[in-house]
Design a protein around this motif. Structure first.
Motif, PDB file in Angstrom:
ATOM      1  N   ARG A  21      -7.952  10.565  -6.538  1.00  0.00           N
ATOM      2  CA  ARG A  21      -6.639  10.183  -6.021  1.00  0.00           C
ATOM      3  C   ARG A  21      -5.527  10.606  -6.983  1.00  0.00           C
ATOM      4  O   ARG A  21      -4.466  11.050  -6.565  1.00  0.00           O
ATOM      5  CB  ARG A  21      -6.585   8.672  -5.803  1.00  0.00           C
ATOM      6  CG  ARG A  21      -7.418   8.182  -4.626  1.00  0.00           C
ATOM      7  CD  ARG A  21      -7.496   6.675  -4.585  1.00  0.00           C
ATOM      8  NE  ARG A  21      -8.289   6.225  -3.454  1.00  0.00           N
ATOM      9  CZ  ARG A  21      -9.033   5.132  -3.441  1.00  0.00           C
ATOM     10  NH1 ARG A  21      -9.084   4.355  -4.515  1.00  0.00           N
ATOM     11  NH2 ARG A  21      -9.720   4.797  -2.370  1.00  0.00           N
ATOM     12  N   ARG A  25      -2.527  13.172  -6.072  1.00  0.00           N
ATOM     13  CA  ARG A  25      -1.107  12.835  -6.220  1.00  0.00           C
ATOM     14  C   ARG A  25      -0.385  13.884  -7.066  1.00  0.00           C
ATOM     15  O   ARG A  25       0.818  14.098  -6.914  1.00  0.00           O
ATOM     16  CB  ARG A  25      -0.952  11.438  -6.838  1.00  0.00           C
ATOM     17  CG  ARG A  25      -1.194  10.303  -5.850  1.00  0.00           C
ATOM     18  CD  ARG A  25      -0.745   8.962  -6.416  1.00  0.00           C
ATOM     19  NE  ARG A  25      -1.622   8.515  -7.482  1.00  0.00           N
ATOM     20  CZ  ARG A  25      -2.685   7.729  -7.301  1.00  0.00           C
ATOM     21  NH1 ARG A  25      -2.991   7.310  -6.079  1.00  0.00           N
ATOM     22  NH2 ARG A  25      -3.422   7.347  -8.325  1.00  0.00           N
ATOM     23  N   ARG A 232      -4.840  -2.533  -9.209  1.00  0.00           N
ATOM     24  CA  ARG A 232      -5.088  -1.295  -8.481  1.00  0.00           C
ATOM     25  C   ARG A 232      -6.581  -1.000  -8.345  1.00  0.00           C
ATOM     26  O   ARG A 232      -6.984  -0.180  -7.515  1.00  0.00           O
ATOM     27  CB  ARG A 232      -4.396  -0.121  -9.178  1.00  0.00           C
ATOM     28  CG  ARG A 232      -2.890  -0.134  -9.051  1.00  0.00           C
ATOM     29  CD  ARG A 232      -2.225   0.958  -9.873  1.00  0.00           C
ATOM     30  NE  ARG A 232      -2.612   2.301  -9.459  1.00  0.00           N
ATOM     31  CZ  ARG A 232      -2.134   3.411 -10.013  1.00  0.00           C
ATOM     32  NH1 ARG A 232      -1.258   3.323 -11.018  1.00  0.00           N
ATOM     33  NH2 ARG A 232      -2.520   4.606  -9.584  1.00  0.00           N
ATOM     34  N   GLY A 249      -8.666   1.403  -0.757  1.00  0.00           N
ATOM     35  CA  GLY A 249      -7.411   2.114  -0.592  1.00  0.00           C
ATOM     36  C   GLY A 249      -6.222   1.188  -0.800  1.00  0.00           C
ATOM     37  O   GLY A 249      -6.306  -0.013  -0.533  1.00  0.00           O
ATOM     38  N   GLU A 250      -5.110   1.737  -1.259  1.00  0.00           N
ATOM     39  CA  GLU A 250      -3.933   0.915  -1.558  1.00  0.00           C
ATOM     40  C   GLU A 250      -3.456   0.129  -0.343  1.00  0.00           C
ATOM     41  O   GLU A 250      -3.161  -1.065  -0.443  1.00  0.00           O
ATOM     42  CB  GLU A 250      -2.813   1.824  -2.081  1.00  0.00           C
ATOM     43  CG  GLU A 250      -1.567   1.076  -2.519  1.00  0.00           C
ATOM     44  CD  GLU A 250      -0.500   2.013  -3.079  1.00  0.00           C
ATOM     45  OE1 GLU A 250       0.649   1.560  -3.259  1.00  0.00           O
ATOM     46  OE2 GLU A 250      -0.816   3.194  -3.338  1.00  0.00           O
ATOM     47  N   THR A 251      -3.394   0.770   0.822  1.00  0.00           N
ATOM     48  CA  THR A 251      -2.944   0.098   2.043  1.00  0.00           C
ATOM     49  C   THR A 251      -3.935  -0.978   2.469  1.00  0.00           C
ATOM     50  O   THR A 251      -3.551  -2.078   2.897  1.00  0.00           O
ATOM     51  CB  THR A 251      -2.755   1.115   3.175  1.00  0.00           C
ATOM     52  OG1 THR A 251      -1.793   2.098   2.777  1.00  0.00           O
ATOM     53  CG2 THR A 251      -2.268   0.437   4.446  1.00  0.00           C
ATOM     54  N   GLN A 252      -5.228  -0.676   2.348  1.00  0.00           N
ATOM     55  CA  GLN A 252      -6.261  -1.647   2.715  1.00  0.00           C
ATOM     56  C   GLN A 252      -6.206  -2.875   1.815  1.00  0.00           C
ATOM     57  O   GLN A 252      -6.302  -4.013   2.288  1.00  0.00           O
ATOM     58  CB  GLN A 252      -7.641  -0.984   2.631  1.00  0.00           C
ATOM     59  CG  GLN A 252      -7.842   0.146   3.626  1.00  0.00           C
ATOM     60  CD  GLN A 252      -9.055   0.997   3.279  1.00  0.00           C
ATOM     61  OE1 GLN A 252      -9.379   1.208   2.101  1.00  0.00           O
ATOM     62  NE2 GLN A 252      -9.747   1.495   4.291  1.00  0.00           N
ATOM     63  N   SER A 254      -3.642  -4.019   0.165  1.00  0.00           N
ATOM     64  CA  SER A 254      -2.429  -4.769   0.470  1.00  0.00           C
ATOM     65  C   SER A 254      -2.617  -5.616   1.729  1.00  0.00           C
ATOM     66  O   SER A 254      -2.232  -6.791   1.778  1.00  0.00           O
ATOM     67  CB  SER A 254      -1.253  -3.801   0.643  1.00  0.00           C
ATOM     68  OG  SER A 254      -0.081  -4.492   0.999  1.00  0.00           O
ATOM     69  N   LYS A 255      -3.232  -5.029   2.744  1.00  0.00           N
ATOM     70  CA  LYS A 255      -3.445  -5.751   4.004  1.00  0.00           C
ATOM     71  C   LYS A 255      -4.317  -6.985   3.806  1.00  0.00           C
ATOM     72  O   LYS A 255      -3.970  -8.090   4.248  1.00  0.00           O
ATOM     73  CB  LYS A 255      -4.100  -4.828   5.034  1.00  0.00           C
ATOM     74  CG  LYS A 255      -4.537  -5.560   6.303  1.00  0.00           C
ATOM     75  CD  LYS A 255      -5.308  -4.676   7.258  1.00  0.00           C
ATOM     76  CE  LYS A 255      -5.848  -5.480   8.429  1.00  0.00           C
ATOM     77  NZ  LYS A 255      -6.584  -4.626   9.399  1.00  0.00           N
ATOM     78  N   TYR A 256      -5.452  -6.811   3.149  1.00  0.00           N
ATOM     79  CA  TYR A 256      -6.390  -7.927   3.054  1.00  0.00           C
ATOM     80  C   TYR A 256      -5.969  -8.962   2.018  1.00  0.00           C
ATOM     81  O   TYR A 256      -6.349 -10.136   2.141  1.00  0.00           O
ATOM     82  CB  TYR A 256      -7.809  -7.405   2.821  1.00  0.00           C
ATOM     83  CG  TYR A 256      -8.392  -6.855   4.099  1.00  0.00           C
ATOM     84  CD1 TYR A 256      -8.822  -7.711   5.111  1.00  0.00           C
ATOM     85  CD2 TYR A 256      -8.453  -5.486   4.336  1.00  0.00           C
ATOM     86  CE1 TYR A 256      -9.320  -7.220   6.298  1.00  0.00           C
ATOM     87  CE2 TYR A 256      -8.947  -4.981   5.531  1.00  0.00           C
ATOM     88  CZ  TYR A 256      -9.384  -5.862   6.520  1.00  0.00           C
ATOM     89  OH  TYR A 256      -9.856  -5.374   7.709  1.00  0.00           O
TER      90      TYR A 256
END
Length: 284
Positions: A21, A25, A232, A249-252, A254-256
């Motif tokens: 990752r 980036r 992270r 994953g960053e989005t995952q 954050s969601k959970y």
């Protein structure tokens, strides 16, 4: 006799994934990164797949190459190169699915744990009898030997929260899980008594969502958050009928995290939760 090479552990795979990752980036291909680093494209790819051991210094060097400025994150990655020794779970490698070993490793290395379950008492808190009853109801059915291997593995995992020092644990349990009755009244009664006793331990925060709380997010499956020293590097586990699913994953993440926060907000406080467990146990 030739030594059998073990597959990469989940910690090694995660380290490699974070390096990938970081490279992406920086908008570098694996080939170009290899050229700049003095390595082949295949070596970079093997590092990112967790199949090639990398030193802490090389992690720092790759981070510099990829212009990563988060020093705390880099040092957390560097520490992952040395402390991830093969643990007790390796004795189950030819016996249990690989996700069971991954689960034990994540629990062992977590700084803190947060578990939410609607229909099951979390495995880290189950009695032997309760665990066996759950395994006997599995689909497809397991042989008695398979059940005992699973139960043994589950009980050994409990050293995470009952060892010295214990890993801090927050458990969010729905009232439905307390009333499921696995193994019959006597087994269920002893399991609830165990929860009441465990709720007195200072490192364990037990929260119950009562039926009266109504709807809450992600009621259909169990969720575990393995909290690392650097946020992270957290991991989320979803407990499904076909096994564990691990998300990082960053989005995952954050969601959970948000889902678990909302579930905690629906739950009774620890004292009220204990009172409800005591009341249900007396009804058994």
């Amino acid at each position: 006799m030739a030594r059998v090479k073990l597959p990469p552990s989940i910690g090694q795979r995660r380290l490699g994934a974070e390096l990938r990752r970081m490279r992406e980036r920086a908008e570098l291909s694996a080939t170009r990164a290899g050229e700049l680093f003095g390595a082949t494209q295949s070596r970079i790819s093997n590092i990112e797949a967790g199949g090639y051991a990398v030193s802490a210094e090389r992690v720092r060097a790759l981070a510099r190459l990829y212009d990563c400025a988060d020093e705390q994150f880099i040092e957390a990655l560097a520490r992952m190169t040395g402390g991830r020794t093969r643990g007790w779970w390796e004795e189950y490698r030819e016996i249990l699915p690989s996700d069971a070993l991954d689960l034990a490793e994540l629990e062992h290395h977590a700084e803190t744990l947060r578990i939410a379950s609607a229909l099951h008492i979390p495995g880290l808190l189950q009695t032997r009898e309760h665990a066996r009853a759950v395994m006997n109801d599995a689909v497809p059915s397991m042989t008695s030997e398979e059940v005992e291997h699973r139960v043994s593995h589950r009980l050994k995992r409990q050293s995470t929260v009952h060892g010295e020092p214990p890993t801090p644990l927050t458990v969010i349990i729905h009232e439905a899980a307390l009333r499921m009755g696995f193994g019959g009244p006597s087994v269920s009664g002893r399991q609830l008594r165990r929860l009441i006793d465990q709720g007195e331990e200072t490192h364990l925060n037990m929260l119950v969502i009562p039926f009266g709380a109504g709807a809450f997010p992600s009621a259909g499956h169990g969720i575990v958050q393995f909290c690392a020293e650097n946020a992270r590097l957290d991991t989320i586990q979803l407990d499904t009928d076909h096994g564990s699913v691990f998300l990082d994953g960053e989005t995952q993440l954050s969601k959970y995290r948000m889902v678990l926060d909302r579930m905690e907000a629906c739950a009774l406080n620890p004292s009220q939760s204990r009172d409800l467990i005591v009341r249900i146990q007396r009804e058994m």
